[in-house]
Motif scaffolding. Structure first.
Motif, short mmCIF file in Angstrom:
data_model
loop_
_atom_site.label_atom_id
_atom_site.label_comp_id
_atom_site.label_asym_id
_atom_site.label_seq_id
_atom_site.Cartn_x
_atom_site.Cartn_y
_atom_site.Cartn_z
N LEU A 1 1.86 -6.30 1.52
CA LEU A 1 2.92 -5.89 1.42
C LEU A 1 3.23 -4.50 0.83
O LEU A 1 2.48 -4.15 -0.19
CB LEU A 1 3.81 -6.96 0.46
N LEU A 2 4.17 -3.77 1.33
CA LEU A 2 4.38 -2.35 1.16
C LEU A 2 5.88 -2.31 1.00
O LEU A 2 6.64 -2.22 2.21
CB LEU A 2 3.79 -1.55 1.74
N LYS B 1 -3.26 0.70 1.41
CA LYS B 1 -2.40 0.56 0.67
C LYS B 1 -1.89 -0.93 0.91
O LYS B 1 -1.76 -1.63 -0.08
CB LYS B 1 -1.29 1.64 0.66
N LEU B 2 -1.76 -1.35 2.04
CA LEU B 2 -1.26 -2.69 2.42
C LEU B 2 -2.33 -3.70 1.79
O LEU B 2 -1.80 -4.53 1.06
CB LEU B 2 -1.15 -3.01 3.70
N ASP C 1 13.28 -3.45 4.33
CA ASP C 1 13.20 -2.68 3.20
C ASP C 1 11.45 -2.71 2.86
O ASP C 1 10.99 -2.24 1.94
CB ASP C 1 13.69 -3.29 1.99
N LYS C 2 10.63 -3.43 3.87
CA LYS C 2 9.28 -3.40 3.43
C LYS C 2 8.64 -3.44 4.89
O LYS C 2 9.09 -3.58 5.86
CB LYS C 2 8.86 -4.30 2.58
N ILE C 3 7.34 -3.08 4.84
CA ILE C 3 6.29 -3.68 5.93
C ILE C 3 5.24 -4.63 5.47
O ILE C 3 4.98 -4.59 4.19
CB ILE C 3 5.53 -2.23 6.42
N ARG C 4 4.76 -5.34 6.26
CA ARG C 4 3.58 -6.47 6.05
C ARG C 4 2.74 -6.52 6.81
O ARG C 4 2.93 -6.31 8.29
CB ARG C 4 4.23 -7.75 5.61
N LEU D 1 2.55 7.27 -0.81
CA LEU D 1 1.38 7.56 0.07
C LEU D 1 1.08 9.07 0.57
O LEU D 1 0.11 9.21 1.30
CB LEU D 1 1.90 6.89 1.44
N GLN D 2 1.52 10.05 -0.34
CA GLN D 2 1.29 11.50 -0.14
C GLN D 2 1.33 11.88 1.32
O GLN D 2 0.41 12.50 1.94
CB GLN D 2 0.00 11.78 -0.84
N MET D 3 2.19 11.36 2.05
CA MET D 3 2.57 11.94 3.26
C MET D 3 4.03 12.05 3.66
O MET D 3 4.85 11.64 2.82
CB MET D 3 1.80 10.95 4.45
#
Length: 281
Positions: free
Chosen positions: A235-236, A228-229, A276-279, A251-253
């Motif tokens: 970025l997500l 997804k990233l 507020d995000k992951i990168r 992400l269906q999890m």
């Protein structure tokens, strides 16, 4: 497959010996001498008398017949089948072989309509001694001596949604339940999914999950997050602060598995976790 039975296994795939041949096919026999006829059209390679052949045995006009075709379901199994003809007395379903499977009217949960698909269980009707189909089944049966354990990967057919969650068929043979709290994507009746045995309860009922449990399978979730990233240019907009719904939609999890996975990726210095995000690093 060893045949130690005193009668032929009706509605099952089995190994039989060629006992005789004629112009229209082969006569096959089991160890007790019971015979079934294999029509010429199903003979794939020439064999000699007393050689073995693997076939599915069914009835046709009160005679035992054999085919090398593979049915959608054997006796004791479930499969999704289409109705090819519906009569007042019952319905004929496409069984995946030359013969259609009959479902008597009294074995139909609701009237079967031509052209529609149904989940069918195949069994031998003791009164008629006939291989028969039914669309009536127990919703949450109890089992003994199940052939799988917690964590095993299984094939599922989605049955229907109830107050508790989704009823599912496991490996074509067993009925189990996916609790609503374990459903992270849109599901459809009669669709196929991969699942995991979540628990075999003391009362013999089976709980199923659509996702593997625990740290040992966390790699699958890590891969999903990394994919997804990659799609989103590194970025997500999801983090510890996101709601379970936001994580499920994206992400269906579950949030629990998301947190475990990003924790692992952070520890391995693959991602950075911001407010507020992951990168990707």
């Amino acid at each position: 497959m060893e045949l130690n039975l005193s009668f032929m296994l009706l509605g099952k795939t089995q190994t039989l010996k060629i006992s005789d041949k004629n112009n229209s096919g082969w006569i096959l026999a089991d160890e007790s001498g019971e015979k079934a006829f294999l029509p010429k059209i199903f003979i794939q390679e020439e064999k000699e008398i007393d050689e073995e052949v693997e076939v599915f045995v069914y009835q046709d006009d009160n005679k035992l017949k054999a085919t090398t075709e593979i049915p959608l379901a054997e006796v004791g199994e479930f499969a999704v089948m289409s109705c090819v003809q519906s009569l007042p007395s019952g319905a004929f379903m496409d069984w995946g072989i030359i013969k259609d499977l009959f479902i008597p009217y009294k074995q139909q949960k609701s009237k079967i309509v031509e052209g529609k698909r149904y989940l069918v269980h195949v069994y031998v009707d003791d009164d008629m001694e006939l291989i028969t189909g039914t669309t009536k089944f127990k919703r949450n049966p109890q089992y003994q001596d199940l052939p799988f354990k917690k964590g095993d990967k299984v094939d599922l057919i989605m049955m229907n949604e109830s107050e508790l969650g989704w009823n599912v068929v496991i490996n074509k043979k067993y009925i189990g339940l996916i609790y609503s709290s374990d459903v992270f994507k849109k599901l459809y009746p009669l669709s196929e999914e991969t699942g995991y045995i979540k628990a075999i309860r003391e009362d013999g009922k089976i709980d199923v999950s659509l996702q593997p449990e625990g740290f040992e399978n966390i790699d699958e979730f890590k891969k999903k997050i990394l994919d997804k990233l990659e799609e989103n240019y590194g970025l997500l907009y999801l983090s510890d602060q996101s709601t379970p719904e936001e994580i499920k939609d994206e992400l269906q999890m579950s949030k629990k598995n998301f947190k475990k996975a990003i924790g692992g990726l952070y520890k391995d210095k693959i991602i950075d976790i911001l407010e507020d995000k992951i990168r990707l690093l």
